[in-house]
Motif scaffolding. Structure first.
Motif, PDB file in Angstrom:
ATOM      1  N   TRP A  15       0.844  -1.206   0.000  1.00  0.00           N
ATOM      2  CA  TRP A  15       0.000   0.000   0.000  1.00  0.00           C
ATOM      3  C   TRP A  15       0.877   1.254   0.000  1.00  0.00           C
ATOM      4  CZ3 TRP A  15      -0.921   4.148   3.319  1.00  0.00           C
ATOM      5  CH2 TRP A  15      -2.035   4.941   2.976  1.00  0.00           C
ATOM      6  N   LEU A  16       1.907   1.202   0.826  1.00  0.00           N
ATOM      7  CA  LEU A  16       2.776   2.382   0.942  1.00  0.00           C
ATOM      8  C   LEU A  16       3.555   2.638  -0.351  1.00  0.00           C
ATOM      9  CD1 LEU A  16       4.223   2.159   4.571  1.00  0.00           C
ATOM     10  CD2 LEU A  16       2.754   3.945   3.653  1.00  0.00           C
ATOM     11  N   SER A  17       3.869   1.576  -1.092  1.00  0.00           N
ATOM     12  CA  SER A  17       4.704   1.761  -2.281  1.00  0.00           C
ATOM     13  C   SER A  17       3.867   1.972  -3.550  1.00  0.00           C
ATOM     14  CB  SER A  17       5.648   0.572  -2.461  1.00  0.00           C
ATOM     15  OG  SER A  17       4.889  -0.615  -2.520  1.00  0.00           O
ATOM     16  N   ASP A  18       2.553   1.912  -3.435  1.00  0.00           N
ATOM     17  CA  ASP A  18       1.710   2.118  -4.608  1.00  0.00           C
ATOM     18  C   ASP A  18       1.676   3.606  -4.959  1.00  0.00           C
ATOM     19  OD1 ASP A  18      -0.181   2.284  -6.547  1.00  0.00           O
ATOM     20  OD2 ASP A  18      -1.630   0.957  -5.542  1.00  0.00           O
ATOM     21  N   PRO A  19       2.197   4.001  -6.162  1.00  0.00           N
ATOM     22  CA  PRO A  19       2.264   5.429  -6.511  1.00  0.00           C
ATOM     23  C   PRO A  19       0.890   6.107  -6.505  1.00  0.00           C
ATOM     24  CG  PRO A  19       3.067   4.034  -8.324  1.00  0.00           C
ATOM     25  CD  PRO A  19       2.717   3.128  -7.219  1.00  0.00           C
ATOM     26  N   VAL A  20      -0.169   5.351  -6.722  1.00  0.00           N
ATOM     27  CA  VAL A  20      -1.525   5.940  -6.729  1.00  0.00           C
ATOM     28  C   VAL A  20      -1.821   6.624  -5.401  1.00  0.00           C
ATOM     29  CG1 VAL A  20      -4.001   5.388  -6.891  1.00  0.00           C
ATOM     30  CG2 VAL A  20      -2.358   4.234  -8.384  1.00  0.00           C
ATOM     31  N   ASN A  21      -1.328   6.008  -4.309  1.00  0.00           N
ATOM     32  CA  ASN A  21      -1.606   6.568  -2.978  1.00  0.00           C
ATOM     33  C   ASN A  21      -0.785   7.818  -2.655  1.00  0.00           C
ATOM     34  OD1 ASN A  21      -3.456   4.543  -2.425  1.00  0.00           O
ATOM     35  ND2 ASN A  21      -1.839   3.150  -1.714  1.00  0.00           N
ATOM     36  N   TRP A  22       0.149   8.168  -3.516  1.00  0.00           N
ATOM     37  CA  TRP A  22       1.029   9.308  -3.235  1.00  0.00           C
ATOM     38  C   TRP A  22       0.696  10.552  -4.054  1.00  0.00           C
ATOM     39  CZ3 TRP A  22       4.437   9.600   0.723  1.00  0.00           C
ATOM     40  CH2 TRP A  22       4.698   8.400   1.400  1.00  0.00           C
ATOM     41  N   SER A  23      -0.466  10.525  -4.757  1.00  0.00           N
ATOM     42  CA  SER A  23      -0.779  11.713  -5.556  1.00  0.00           C
ATOM     43  C   SER A  23      -2.251  12.062  -5.410  1.00  0.00           C
ATOM     44  CB  SER A  23      -0.435  11.455  -7.030  1.00  0.00           C
ATOM     45  OG  SER A  23      -1.237  10.391  -7.510  1.00  0.00           O
ATOM     46  N   ARG A  26      -6.497  13.008  -2.539  1.00  0.00           N
ATOM     47  CA  ARG A  26      -6.714  11.971  -1.532  1.00  0.00           C
ATOM     48  C   ARG A  26      -5.427  11.209  -1.243  1.00  0.00           C
ATOM     49  NH1 ARG A  26     -12.623  10.181  -1.858  1.00  0.00           N
ATOM     50  NH2 ARG A  26     -11.779   8.482  -0.642  1.00  0.00           N
ATOM     51  N   GLY A  27      -4.311  11.694  -1.799  1.00  0.00           N
ATOM     52  CA  GLY A  27      -3.031  11.017  -1.624  1.00  0.00           C
ATOM     53  C   GLY A  27      -2.398  11.322  -0.266  1.00  0.00           C
ATOM     54  N   ILE A  28      -1.339  10.567   0.011  1.00  0.00           N
ATOM     55  CA  ILE A  28      -0.682  10.697   1.322  1.00  0.00           C
ATOM     56  C   ILE A  28      -0.128  12.117   1.575  1.00  0.00           C
ATOM     57  CG2 ILE A  28       1.274   9.872   2.718  1.00  0.00           C
ATOM     58  CD1 ILE A  28       0.751   7.090   1.339  1.00  0.00           C
ATOM     59  N   PRO A  29       0.602  12.737   0.599  1.00  0.00           N
ATOM     60  CA  PRO A  29       1.160  14.070   0.877  1.00  0.00           C
ATOM     61  C   PRO A  29       0.074  15.081   1.243  1.00  0.00           C
ATOM     62  CG  PRO A  29       2.091  13.166  -1.131  1.00  0.00           C
ATOM     63  CD  PRO A  29       0.979  12.256  -0.742  1.00  0.00           C
ATOM     64  N   LEU A  33      -0.429  17.128   4.809  1.00  0.00           N
ATOM     65  CA  LEU A  33      -0.562  18.583   4.935  1.00  0.00           C
ATOM     66  C   LEU A  33      -1.825  18.954   5.709  1.00  0.00           C
ATOM     67  CD1 LEU A  33       0.593  20.065   1.499  1.00  0.00           C
ATOM     68  CD2 LEU A  33       1.734  20.139   3.718  1.00  0.00           C
ATOM     69  N   GLU A  34      -2.914  18.279   5.380  1.00  0.00           N
ATOM     70  CA  GLU A  34      -4.179  18.547   6.103  1.00  0.00           C
ATOM     71  C   GLU A  34      -3.983  18.285   7.590  1.00  0.00           C
ATOM     72  OE1 GLU A  34      -7.109  17.051   2.456  1.00  0.00           O
ATOM     73  OE2 GLU A  34      -6.983  15.889   4.322  1.00  0.00           O
ATOM     74  N   HIS A  35      -3.377  17.136   7.845  1.00  0.00           N
ATOM     75  CA  HIS A  35      -3.148  16.726   9.231  1.00  0.00           C
ATOM     76  C   HIS A  35      -2.339  17.799   9.987  1.00  0.00           C
ATOM     77  CE1 HIS A  35      -3.426  13.273  11.976  1.00  0.00           C
ATOM     78  NE2 HIS A  35      -2.290  13.724  12.505  1.00  0.00           N
ATOM     79  N   LEU A  36      -1.230  18.221   9.359  1.00  0.00           N
ATOM     80  CA  LEU A  36      -0.376  19.234  10.000  1.00  0.00           C
ATOM     81  C   LEU A  36      -1.132  20.551  10.173  1.00  0.00           C
ATOM     82  CD1 LEU A  36       3.096  18.623   8.312  1.00  0.00           C
ATOM     83  CD2 LEU A  36       2.399  18.106  10.655  1.00  0.00           C
ATOM     84  N   GLY A  37      -2.027  20.837   9.237  1.00  0.00           N
ATOM     85  CA  GLY A  37      -2.848  22.051   9.350  1.00  0.00           C
ATOM     86  C   GLY A  37      -3.691  22.010  10.619  1.00  0.00           C
ATOM     87  N   TYR A  38      -4.333  20.867  10.865  1.00  0.00           N
ATOM     88  CA  TYR A  38      -5.142  20.755  12.089  1.00  0.00           C
ATOM     89  C   TYR A  38      -4.256  20.836  13.335  1.00  0.00           C
ATOM     90  CZ  TYR A  38      -9.022  19.504   9.104  1.00  0.00           C
ATOM     91  OH  TYR A  38      -9.987  19.546   8.155  1.00  0.00           O
ATOM     92  N   VAL A  39      -3.115  20.182  13.263  1.00  0.00           N
ATOM     93  CA  VAL A  39      -2.201  20.218  14.416  1.00  0.00           C
ATOM     94  C   VAL A  39      -1.802  21.666  14.694  1.00  0.00           C
ATOM     95  CG1 VAL A  39       0.075  19.557  15.281  1.00  0.00           C
ATOM     96  CG2 VAL A  39      -1.325  17.880  14.065  1.00  0.00           C
ATOM     97  N   ALA A 174     -13.982  13.918   6.232  1.00  0.00           N
ATOM     98  CA  ALA A 174     -12.928  13.103   5.625  1.00  0.00           C
ATOM     99  C   ALA A 174     -11.698  13.947   5.352  1.00  0.00           C
ATOM    100  CB  ALA A 174     -13.438  12.454   4.338  1.00  0.00           C
ATOM    101  N   ASP A 175     -10.908  14.129   6.388  1.00  0.00           N
ATOM    102  CA  ASP A 175      -9.741  15.008   6.311  1.00  0.00           C
ATOM    103  C   ASP A 175      -8.624  14.452   7.176  1.00  0.00           C
ATOM    104  OD1 ASP A 175      -9.897  17.071   4.561  1.00  0.00           O
ATOM    105  OD2 ASP A 175     -10.557  18.571   6.016  1.00  0.00           O
ATOM    106  N   GLY A 176      -7.386  14.693   6.776  1.00  0.00           N
ATOM    107  CA  GLY A 176      -6.258  14.329   7.621  1.00  0.00           C
ATOM    108  C   GLY A 176      -5.890  12.859   7.500  1.00  0.00           C
TER     109      GLY A 176
END
Lengths: 250, 384
Positions: A15-23, A26-29, A33-39, A174-176
């Motif tokens: 899952w972590l290495s699937d490029p689809v999840n990195w863009s 709804r991607g990881i990056p 950013l959303e997560h850090l925004g809430y923090v 659905a955020d973070g």
């Protein structure tokens, strides 16, 4: 998502290495950013409340009993419960979650600031007053720089807890990074669930490392040159910070 | 105390006027204190713990507020001045240096000038000068207080108090936390500084010896905040007003009092000497029972007894000498030189440390006796 193995760690790796999840949005990056925004938002509000209060109580010694018991009560509140309570009471969206996280972040920051200020050697404060520093000057030129180590420790513990706990935002909207956990549970996607958890853990370690760096450069070399006088408050402040930091990551 | 109503003479720098301090309705910590503190002099508050000496000191800069009475600083009631500004106009030195651990030594010294708006560069330059004034190397300025010894920290504390050049210095047991050798050094340095600066210094100590060494005037406080005696140290040692003062001054007071009697009239007798170089030469014999060992410059290095001359070939074999008496020093030093010497002869030296002869305890006693008789006559004359 189809995995090549039923092994949890293999699934997580895929899952972590699937490029689809990195863009994409709804991607990881983006989620990071959303997560850090809430923090960031949470810590801004929590610090705006806790730092002035901690400075006041630490410097004057007034209201000590009140904040100590207040901190105890706040610590007992379950954050997820507060998210739902605020969401029911007010409206859906992210704000109820942020307020719930603020309640989580205030105790470590407040106790860190308070413990930092009151840990400063009273003789030094007395000398500063005798020399003609005003109360404000004593606070900002003597107590804050000398208590900074413990104060930043409190903020650090707060951030760590919030980074780990900001996943609750996903229950309201659905955020973070919490999204991966919620989705992973709902669709029974273990790779996503554990992958999300690992990202949160790595993020927490990275943020804490950054804070450690800030702490190191913010402290006067004069305080590093010697062991600071071990006041009982300072010691308990440290233990508190460590304990809550551990509580936040588990 | 008696001169409060008389306005003759210069205005006192600090005047306590009926000051009482009571905590929570208990027994007074300071009880109806009235005294004048002379301008440009060292006034020492001395007494056992709980006598209110520190409380009295801290009322001068309003770190403690009196329950009743007024304190005048240069004629102005301190209660009417802003506390922070009042405190900046006085230097303050405390027992533990109280230096700010997060600031360098230089910045610690520059604290009050910076508060008063002196530019940083100027304040630091002045602070560096002050390091020299208190006998510290300027390299120490870059260090932090935690990297200094206790004695060095106290010196920095004194420099910090002097930084804004205040007319008044308040010193709260500043030397009591350092070892006796360093303390003696610091006391001497303070007296040296005071000769140049002529500040009004109020100095608190529990050590009567320190009080008599430093004070131009000494105020002895009794438990309960009562001022028992306020006089020149010489008078306190010679004529304590009551049993409390006599007891506090202690059983060595007679000996300490000799510190106030000049030894100009002590007779210095010639003494046979032998040089270090001659020791190894057995043909050089000694005639006196005790011969003084000196180096090529004439400085004393111990004694050579006639009985064991044969076995003394180097300086290390000689009998170590006692304390030295510098010509013109006090009777206390003269007597101590004689009493501490193995030969019973106190070695007298000139200002360069060269031996000029010896003094005898018996003759010092004669001088003491004569001085006592003279004083008795003088007292008798003034009484009549």
């Amino acid at each position: 998502m189809d995995y090549s193995s039923s092994n949890l760690f293999v699934q997580m790796g895929e899952w972590l290495s699937d490029p689809v999840n990195w863009s994409g949005s709804r991607g990881i990056p983006m989620r990071v950013l959303e997560h850090l925004g809430y923090v960031g938002l949470t810590m801004l509000i929590a610090c705006a409340i806790a730092i002035p209060l901690g400075l006041f109580v630490g410097h004057t010694g007034r209201g000590r009993v009140l904040i100590v018991s207040g901190i105890g009560i706040l610590r007992a509140l379950p954050t997820l419960g507060m998210v739902f309570l605020f969401a029911l009471l007010f409206y859906r969206g992210v704000l109820p979650s942020v307020w719930a996280l603020v309640l989580l972040a205030v105790p470590p920051v407040l106790s860190g600031v308070y413990a930092g200020i009151s840990s400063v050697n009273r003789t030094v404060v007395d000398a500063a007053r005798s020399m003609g520093l005003t109360e404000r000057q004593i606070l900002f030129r003597v107590e804050v720089p000398n208590g900074l180590q413990v104060m930043i420790g409190g903020v650090r513990a707060g951030i760590l807890q919030v980074v780990a706990t900001a996943t609750v935002v996903a229950y309201a909207k659905a955020d973070g990074l919490g999204v991966f956990l919620v989705e992973g549970t709902q669709i029974n996607d273990n790779g996503r669930l554990f992958g999300g958890a690992v990202i949160i853990a790595v993020l927490a370690i990275a943020v804490d490392g950054l804070m450690a760096l800030i702490q190191k450069f913010a402290i006067s070399p004069g305080l590093r040159a010697q062991q600071p006088p071990a006041g009982p408050l300072k010691e308990s402040g440290r233990q508190e910070a460590v304990a809550s930091a551990q509580g936040g990551t588990t | 105390m008696t001169s409060l109503e008389q306005s003759s003479g210069p205005l006192p720098m600090i005047r306590f006027n009926g000051i009482t301090k009571t905590y929570d309705g208990g027994r007074p910590a300071v009880d109806d204190l009235s005294m004048d503190i002379d301008r440009g002099r060292i006034t020492v508050f001395v007494g056992p713990s709980g006598c209110g000496k520190t409380t009295s000191l801290r009322m001068i800069n309003r770190m403690v507020e009196p329950t009743s009475g007024t304190i005048l600083l240069d004629g102005q009631d301190v209660a009417l001045q802003k506390a922070a500004e009042l405190r900046r106009s006085m230097g303050y030195v405390m027992q533990s240096s109280g230096l700010m651990p997060h600031r360098s030594v230089i910045d610690n010294i520059a604290t009050v000038p910076r508060l008063n708006g002196v530019p940083r560069a100027e304040a630091r330059a002045r602070a560096t000068e002050l390091l020299d004034v208190v006998g510290l190397a300027s390299e120490l300025g870059r260090r932090y207080p935690g990297q200094l010894s206790g004695g060095q920290q106290q010196r920095v504390g004194v420099a910090r108090a002097l930084a804004a050049d205040p007319p008044v210095l308040l010193m709260d047991e500043p030397f009591s936390a350092v070892d006796p050798v360093v303390r003696a050094e610091l006391q001497e340095e303070l007296l040296r500084l005071q000769r140049d600066l002529a500040k009004t210094i109020v100095f608190v100590t529990h050590d009567i010896d320190e009080a008599t060494i430093l004070g131009d005037k000494v105020a002895v406080f009794a438990v309960g905040g009562r001022l028992a005696q306020f006089a020149a140290p010489e008078e306190i040692l010679r004529a304590p007003v009551d049993d409390f003062v006599a007891g506090f001054v202690g059983r060595d007071r007679g000996f300490r009092h000799l510190s106030f009697q000049q030894g100009d009239h002590v007779t210095v007798h010639p003494i046979e000497t032998i040089e270090v170089d001659q020791l190894a030469d057995p043909t050089v014999s000694v005639r006196s029972a005790w011969t003084l060992l000196v180096d090529a410059d004439g400085r004393p290095h111990g004694w050579v007894p006639q009985a064991t001359r044969g076995s003394i070939a180097t300086q290390a074999d000689a009998v170590p000498g006692g304390s030295l008496y510098t010509r013109g020093d006090t009777l206390r030093r003269a007597l101590d030189a004689a009493l501490s010497s193995p030969s019973g002869l106190g070695v007298a030296v000139d200002d360069d440390g060269r031996a000029i002869g010896v003094v005898r305890a018996a003759e010092v006693f004669e001088l003491i006796e004569r001085a006592r008789l003279d004083r008795g006559r003088a007292d008798h004359n003034t009484a009549v």
